[in-house]
Scaffold this motif. Sequence first.
Motif, PDB file in Angstrom:
ATOM      1  N   THR A  81       2.738 105.152  16.847  1.00 50.91           N
ATOM      2  CA  THR A  81       4.133 105.168  16.417  1.00 50.91           C
ATOM      3  C   THR A  81       4.825 106.302  17.150  1.00 50.91           C
ATOM      4  OG1 THR A  81       3.601 106.581  14.543  1.00 50.91           O
ATOM      5  CG2 THR A  81       3.650 104.214  14.138  1.00 50.91           C
ATOM      6  N   GLY A  82       5.992 106.037  17.653  1.00 51.08           N
ATOM      7  CA  GLY A  82       6.716 107.066  18.389  1.00 51.08           C
ATOM      8  C   GLY A  82       6.065 107.334  19.728  1.00 51.08           C
ATOM      9  N   PRO A  83       6.341 108.498  20.308  1.00 48.32           N
ATOM     10  CA  PRO A  83       5.759 108.835  21.610  1.00 48.32           C
ATOM     11  C   PRO A  83       4.239 108.967  21.508  1.00 48.32           C
ATOM     12  CG  PRO A  83       7.546 110.328  21.055  1.00 48.32           C
ATOM     13  CD  PRO A  83       7.266 109.522  19.842  1.00 48.32           C
ATOM     14  N   PHE A  84       3.542 108.499  22.547  1.00 46.30           N
ATOM     15  CA  PHE A  84       2.084 108.630  22.563  1.00 46.30           C
ATOM     16  C   PHE A  84       1.595 108.758  23.999  1.00 46.30           C
ATOM     17  CE2 PHE A  84       2.486 104.191  23.487  1.00 46.30           C
ATOM     18  CZ  PHE A  84       1.362 103.842  24.215  1.00 46.30           C
ATOM     19  N   ALA A  85       0.394 109.282  24.132  1.00 42.18           N
ATOM     20  CA  ALA A  85      -0.296 109.388  25.415  1.00 42.18           C
ATOM     21  C   ALA A  85      -1.777 109.216  25.121  1.00 42.18           C
ATOM     22  CB  ALA A  85      -0.029 110.727  26.080  1.00 42.18           C
ATOM     23  N   LEU A  86      -2.542 108.924  26.145  1.00 45.32           N
ATOM     24  CA  LEU A  86      -3.988 108.811  26.009  1.00 45.32           C
ATOM     25  C   LEU A  86      -4.651 109.924  26.817  1.00 45.32           C
ATOM     26  CD1 LEU A  86      -4.417 104.967  26.552  1.00 45.32           C
ATOM     27  CD2 LEU A  86      -4.217 106.195  24.392  1.00 45.32           C
ATOM     28  N   LYS A  87      -5.688 110.507  26.245  1.00 41.97           N
ATOM     29  CA  LYS A  87      -6.459 111.542  26.931  1.00 41.97           C
ATOM     30  C   LYS A  87      -7.897 111.047  27.008  1.00 41.97           C
ATOM     31  CE  LYS A  87      -7.408 116.490  26.765  1.00 41.97           C
ATOM     32  NZ  LYS A  87      -7.143 117.730  26.004  1.00 41.97           N
ATOM     33  N   LEU A  88      -8.388 110.833  28.225  1.00 38.29           N
ATOM     34  CA  LEU A  88      -9.717 110.283  28.444  1.00 38.29           C
ATOM     35  C   LEU A  88     -10.675 111.366  28.895  1.00 38.29           C
ATOM     36  CD1 LEU A  88      -7.525 108.023  29.268  1.00 38.29           C
ATOM     37  CD2 LEU A  88      -9.520 106.859  30.153  1.00 38.29           C
ATOM     38  N   HIS A  89     -11.865 111.339  28.314  1.00 39.33           N
ATOM     39  CA  HIS A  89     -12.965 112.202  28.726  1.00 39.33           C
ATOM     40  C   HIS A  89     -14.051 111.258  29.223  1.00 39.33           C
ATOM     41  CE1 HIS A  89     -11.263 115.716  26.570  1.00 39.33           C
ATOM     42  NE2 HIS A  89     -10.826 114.791  25.745  1.00 39.33           N
ATOM     43  N   ALA A  90     -14.151 111.097  30.530  1.00 38.31           N
ATOM     44  CA  ALA A  90     -15.135 110.188  31.119  1.00 38.31           C
ATOM     45  C   ALA A  90     -15.959 110.960  32.134  1.00 38.31           C
ATOM     46  CB  ALA A  90     -14.430 109.018  31.795  1.00 38.31           C
ATOM     47  N   GLY A  91     -17.254 110.996  31.911  1.00 36.99           N
ATOM     48  CA  GLY A  91     -18.104 111.814  32.783  1.00 36.99           C
ATOM     49  C   GLY A  91     -17.673 113.261  32.649  1.00 36.99           C
ATOM     50  N   GLY A  92     -17.401 113.905  33.764  1.00 40.61           N
ATOM     51  CA  GLY A  92     -16.905 115.275  33.732  1.00 40.61           C
ATOM     52  C   GLY A  92     -15.406 115.367  33.898  1.00 40.61           C
ATOM     53  N   ASP A  93     -14.728 114.213  33.990  1.00 40.33           N
ATOM     54  CA  ASP A  93     -13.283 114.194  34.221  1.00 40.33           C
ATOM     55  C   ASP A  93     -12.499 114.121  32.919  1.00 40.33           C
ATOM     56  OD1 ASP A  93     -13.587 114.221  36.980  1.00 40.33           O
ATOM     57  OD2 ASP A  93     -13.641 112.020  37.101  1.00 40.33           O
ATOM     58  N   VAL A  94     -11.314 114.732  32.948  1.00 47.37           N
ATOM     59  CA  VAL A  94     -10.346 114.590  31.857  1.00 47.37           C
ATOM     60  C   VAL A  94      -9.069 114.053  32.491  1.00 47.37           C
ATOM     61  CG1 VAL A  94      -8.999 115.787  30.087  1.00 47.37           C
ATOM     62  CG2 VAL A  94     -11.343 116.538  30.582  1.00 47.37           C
ATOM     63  N   VAL A  95      -8.592 112.939  31.937  1.00 46.20           N
ATOM     64  CA  VAL A  95      -7.393 112.285  32.457  1.00 46.20           C
ATOM     65  C   VAL A  95      -6.409 112.120  31.308  1.00 46.20           C
ATOM     66  CG1 VAL A  95      -6.469 110.186  33.520  1.00 46.20           C
ATOM     67  CG2 VAL A  95      -8.693 111.063  34.230  1.00 46.20           C
ATOM     68  N   VAL A  96      -5.151 112.496  31.524  1.00 49.99           N
ATOM     69  CA  VAL A  96      -4.107 112.356  30.504  1.00 49.99           C
ATOM     70  C   VAL A  96      -3.040 111.437  31.065  1.00 49.99           C
ATOM     71  CG1 VAL A  96      -2.372 113.548  29.110  1.00 49.99           C
ATOM     72  CG2 VAL A  96      -4.544 114.669  29.616  1.00 49.99           C
ATOM     73  N   THR A  97      -2.657 110.417  30.279  1.00 48.88           N
ATOM     74  CA  THR A  97      -1.606 109.489  30.714  1.00 48.88           C
ATOM     75  C   THR A  97      -0.237 110.089  30.474  1.00 48.88           C
ATOM     76  OG1 THR A  97      -1.354 108.367  28.575  1.00 48.88           O
ATOM     77  CG2 THR A  97      -3.061 107.515  30.085  1.00 48.88           C
ATOM     78  N   GLU A  98       0.750 109.492  31.081  1.00 51.12           N
ATOM     79  CA  GLU A  98       2.132 109.867  30.798  1.00 51.12           C
ATOM     80  C   GLU A  98       2.432 109.543  29.342  1.00 51.12           C
ATOM     81  OE1 GLU A  98       5.138 108.339  33.453  1.00 51.12           O
ATOM     82  OE2 GLU A  98       3.703 108.218  35.080  1.00 51.12           O
ATOM     83  N   TRP A  99       3.429 110.230  28.767  1.00 47.48           N
ATOM     84  CA  TRP A  99       3.874 109.955  27.412  1.00 47.48           C
ATOM     85  C   TRP A  99       4.843 108.783  27.451  1.00 47.48           C
ATOM     86  CZ3 TRP A  99       2.718 112.236  22.684  1.00 47.48           C
ATOM     87  CH2 TRP A  99       1.810 113.292  22.748  1.00 47.48           C
ATOM     88  N   LEU A 100       4.667 107.851  26.513  1.00 52.63           N
ATOM     89  CA  LEU A 100       5.529 106.693  26.377  1.00 52.63           C
ATOM     90  C   LEU A 100       5.903 106.499  24.922  1.00 52.63           C
ATOM     91  CD1 LEU A 100       3.619 104.151  28.605  1.00 52.63           C
ATOM     92  CD2 LEU A 100       5.742 105.288  29.178  1.00 52.63           C
ATOM     93  N   ARG A 101       6.963 105.782  24.706  1.00 48.47           N
ATOM     94  CA  ARG A 101       7.344 105.393  23.359  1.00 48.47           C
ATOM     95  C   ARG A 101       6.731 104.035  23.055  1.00 48.47           C
ATOM     96  NH1 ARG A 101      10.214 107.813  19.778  1.00 48.47           N
ATOM     97  NH2 ARG A 101      11.378 109.445  20.782  1.00 48.47           N
ATOM     98  N   ALA A 102       6.102 103.921  21.886  1.00 43.50           N
ATOM     99  CA  ALA A 102       5.447 102.663  21.492  1.00 43.50           C
ATOM    100  C   ALA A 102       6.462 101.544  21.346  1.00 43.50           C
ATOM    101  CB  ALA A 102       4.702 102.859  20.185  1.00 43.50           C
TER     102      ALA A 102
END
Length: 174
Positions: free
Chosen positions: A153-174
């Motif tokens: 609900t509202g703005p959201f982003a995803l933060k992935l921890h895969a292997g040794g990498d950390v990836v954060v997506t852009e923020w979007l409105r649902a």
Amino acid sequence: MNGMHGNRFEDGRSDGDALDGAGTGGEFGGGLLEEVLEEELRRAAAILDPVPPELRQIAVDAYALHDLDARLAELTFDSLVDGIPVRGAEDPPRMLTFSAGEVTVDVEVTEQGLIGQVLPPQPARIEVLSGPQAARPLTADDMGRFTADTPPTGPFALKLHAGGDVVVTEWLRA
């Protein structure tokens, strides 16, 4: 303080004297008056000088990147912008694709929740960031697939921890 007569206390001090001793931990509660004053100043600042929405968004974006090792995943496809309408489809799911180097995340946002996949397929821990609320952790299986039972609900982003990498997506409105 029961002994107040007008603006003076029984021991002869005035209201101003009581306030002067408030910051030094005197007999009138020490930090209590400071806390009340601070709360009143916060309320006044919120009314008279509110934080602009653009600045609030910058702060949210900056917090998402507080992990200096995180890479920002760029939004490369959004069905609201790039999609071709399907005749007869009512309220189609929103399809999103994020890319960060070799890692791609495909996400489908529906009223029932999220369905996604990390590519190349790999297990991952995924956090759904949604403002000041605590992140909701998800787990991607060996094929990189993940689901969430509740939609953001509202703005959201995803933060992935895969292997040794950390990836954060852009923020979007649902």
